[in-house]
Motif scaffolding. Structure first.
Motif, short mmCIF file in Angstrom:
data_model
loop_
_atom_site.label_atom_id
_atom_site.label_comp_id
_atom_site.label_asym_id
_atom_site.label_seq_id
_atom_site.Cartn_x
_atom_site.Cartn_y
_atom_site.Cartn_z
N THR A 1 18.01 -12.94 20.21
CA THR A 1 19.28 -12.65 19.55
C THR A 1 19.08 -11.61 18.47
OG1 THR A 1 20.11 -14.89 19.97
CG2 THR A 1 21.21 -13.62 18.26
N GLU B 1 16.23 -2.42 27.12
CA GLU B 1 17.57 -1.86 27.29
C GLU B 1 17.84 -0.84 26.19
OE1 GLU B 1 16.97 -5.02 26.50
OE2 GLU B 1 17.90 -6.41 27.92
N LEU C 1 25.55 -0.56 27.33
CA LEU C 1 25.64 -1.27 26.04
C LEU C 1 26.02 -0.27 24.96
CD1 LEU C 1 22.42 -3.48 26.30
CD2 LEU C 1 24.76 -4.03 27.05
N GLU D 1 30.19 -4.87 28.70
CA GLU D 1 28.86 -5.44 28.92
C GLU D 1 28.25 -5.95 27.61
OE1 GLU D 1 29.35 -2.11 32.02
OE2 GLU D 1 29.97 -2.54 29.95
N LEU D 2 28.43 -5.18 26.54
CA LEU D 2 27.89 -5.62 25.26
C LEU D 2 28.66 -6.83 24.75
CD1 LEU D 2 25.78 -5.01 23.05
CD2 LEU D 2 27.51 -3.62 21.90
N THR E 1 27.54 -10.27 25.64
CA THR E 1 26.33 -10.85 25.04
C THR E 1 26.61 -11.50 23.68
OG1 THR E 1 25.61 -8.88 23.78
CG2 THR E 1 25.03 -8.98 26.12
N LEU F 1 24.11 -10.85 19.10
CA LEU F 1 24.03 -10.46 20.51
C LEU F 1 22.84 -11.15 21.17
CD1 LEU F 1 24.42 -6.62 19.83
CD2 LEU F 1 26.25 -8.23 20.41
N ASP F 2 23.08 -11.91 22.23
CA ASP F 2 22.02 -12.56 22.99
C ASP F 2 21.55 -11.60 24.06
OD1 ASP F 2 20.28 -14.14 24.35
OD2 ASP F 2 21.75 -15.68 24.92
N LEU F 3 20.47 -10.89 23.73
CA LEU F 3 19.96 -9.84 24.62
C LEU F 3 18.64 -10.26 25.26
CD1 LEU F 3 20.87 -6.96 22.20
CD2 LEU F 3 21.91 -7.35 24.42
#
Length: 396
Positions: A2, A227, A271, A343-344, A347, A394-396
């Motif tokens: 995150t 990413e 993103l 897309e972002l 998350t 953001l959970d990336l």
């Protein structure tokens, strides 16, 4: 993993133009308008009698010239009580004898080298420490910093007040001569791959003028998982009418930001975030001047409307009366935004507005009722800023 993305208008870190730092905005606006007028007229190749009269009026408003019992004279105490300083580095611009009114002797821009610069004064020490405390407690991995003086100030702030929290301190000088640019802090979890400035984008409606009041730099960041995240940092045209109606210019700026976003998407970016101080709050369900970014059909997702933006309201705001980010935090004072590609947005696991450094309106005698603030803040001038910090996890 995150990561926290945030935007915070810090209203300068160490020093700020005196005309921007008044308790009431209306007090400094005439000086800001005179500053713009003088610089615009002084750039003309030939000065007419009206041009010279307009510059004398502007210098008087800026208190470079002051009325005395003997008439208009040069202010001998410019460093102490003027809104600005007149710099004459080469050639002759102003004749200001002690026994006669001042007059402009330059025939045009080519006769002299110089300028008018706004007087700078230190930011309240408690305010500077509270700004650091907001950032320290918020603990973002990526922070859009709005209204920073310059990159050396940003780096100094990171080193001296944040203990070197951030590995990257980035800022590209923008178009505003008052030292209120947009910068970026990133921790070592994120790598800055490149930055692309849009400072020179021309304004299609004003020949010879630049579009952005500051800049809209685009940053490409490499995230820990490999990413790429693209950030478009913004500080759009203010709401001040000191130089005319600001709405048409802000509308064109928002349209160009949208075009930059669309360009990134066309190149394959997934993103993407547009963030910063957009300087216009909603009017009910409408977003005047920001329709290109927030209007019907926009592809951008507004963090404020996200289901996981769970910390929008202050801890004492039980009736959910204050959904904004500026001063009183009314809806119309929602000026600071994080807008995301779909897309972002997918998350996002949490988000909110951090208001512990925000006193409320500058005229408030008492602290705000709807949210808690740091105990060190006992007056408006000690607040970290007139803005809260907007953030998403953001959970990336």
């Amino acid at each position: 993993m995150t990561l926290r993305l945030a935007s915070f208008n810090v209203e300068n870190l160490f020093a700020r133009a005196k005309a921007l730092d008044t308790d009431e905005r209306e007090v400094g606006e005439p000086a800001l308008a005179a500053f713009e007028t003088f610089n615009r007229v002084a750039a003309r190749p030939v000065y007419s009698d009206q041009d010279k009269a307009d510059m004398i009026v502007a210098l008087t408003t800026l208190r470079v010239l002051v009325e005395t019992p003997q008439g208009l004279r040069l202010n001998k105490n410019q460093f102490d009580d003027a809104w600005a300083l007149l710099r004459e580095n080469r050639g002759d611009f102003l004749a200001a004898p002690d026994d006669a009114p001042p007059r402009i002797v330059a025939k045009g821009r080519g006769d002299w080298l110089g300028w008018v610069e706004l007087t700078i004064e230190p930011v309240d020490e408690t305010s500077t420490r509270m700004t650091a405390k907001v950032i320290d407690e918020l603990a973002p991995d990526m922070l859009c910093v709005v209204e920073a003086e310059n990159r050396p100030a940003l780096a100094r702030f990171n080193d001296e007040l944040l203990g070197g929290r951030f590995a990257h301190c980035m800022l590209v000088d923008g178009n505003d001569p008052r030292g209120i640019d947009v910068g970026l802090f990133c921790t070592d979890a994120v790598k800055v791959r490149w930055v692309r400035s849009n400072v020179d984008v021309p304004d299609p409606m004003r020949k010879g003028k630049r579009l952005f009041s500051r800049d809209c730099p685009v940053y490409q960041l490499r995230l820990p998982g490999g990413e790429d995240l693209f950030l478009l940092l913004n500080h759009l045209k203010s709401q001040s009418f000191s130089s005319g109606d600001p709405d048409p210019l802000r509308t064109r700026q928002a349209q160009e930001v949208r075009a930059l976003y669309d360009g990134l998407r066309a190149e394959g970016a997934t993103l993407v975030a547009v963030l910063g101080d957009l300087n216009k709050g909603p009017d009910g369900d409408r977003h005047p001047t920001l329709e290109a970014l927030l209007g019907p059909g926009t592809p951008l997702v507004d963090a404020y409307g996200h289901a996981n933006f769970k910390q929008l309201f202050g801890d004492k705001d039980v009736h959910h009366e204050r959904p904004g980010s500026f001063q009183t935090c009314s809806l119309k004072n929602r000026l600071d935004y994080i807008l995301m590609s779909p897309e972002l947005a997918g998350t996002v696991v949490d988000g909110g507005v951090f208001r512990k450094g925000l006193w409320g309106g500058p005229g408030n005698v008492n602290p705000p009722r709807q949210w808690s603030i740091f105990p060190e803040i006992t007056a408006a001038r000690q607040g970290a800023s007139d803005h809260g910090a907007v953030w998403v996890d953001l959970d990336l």
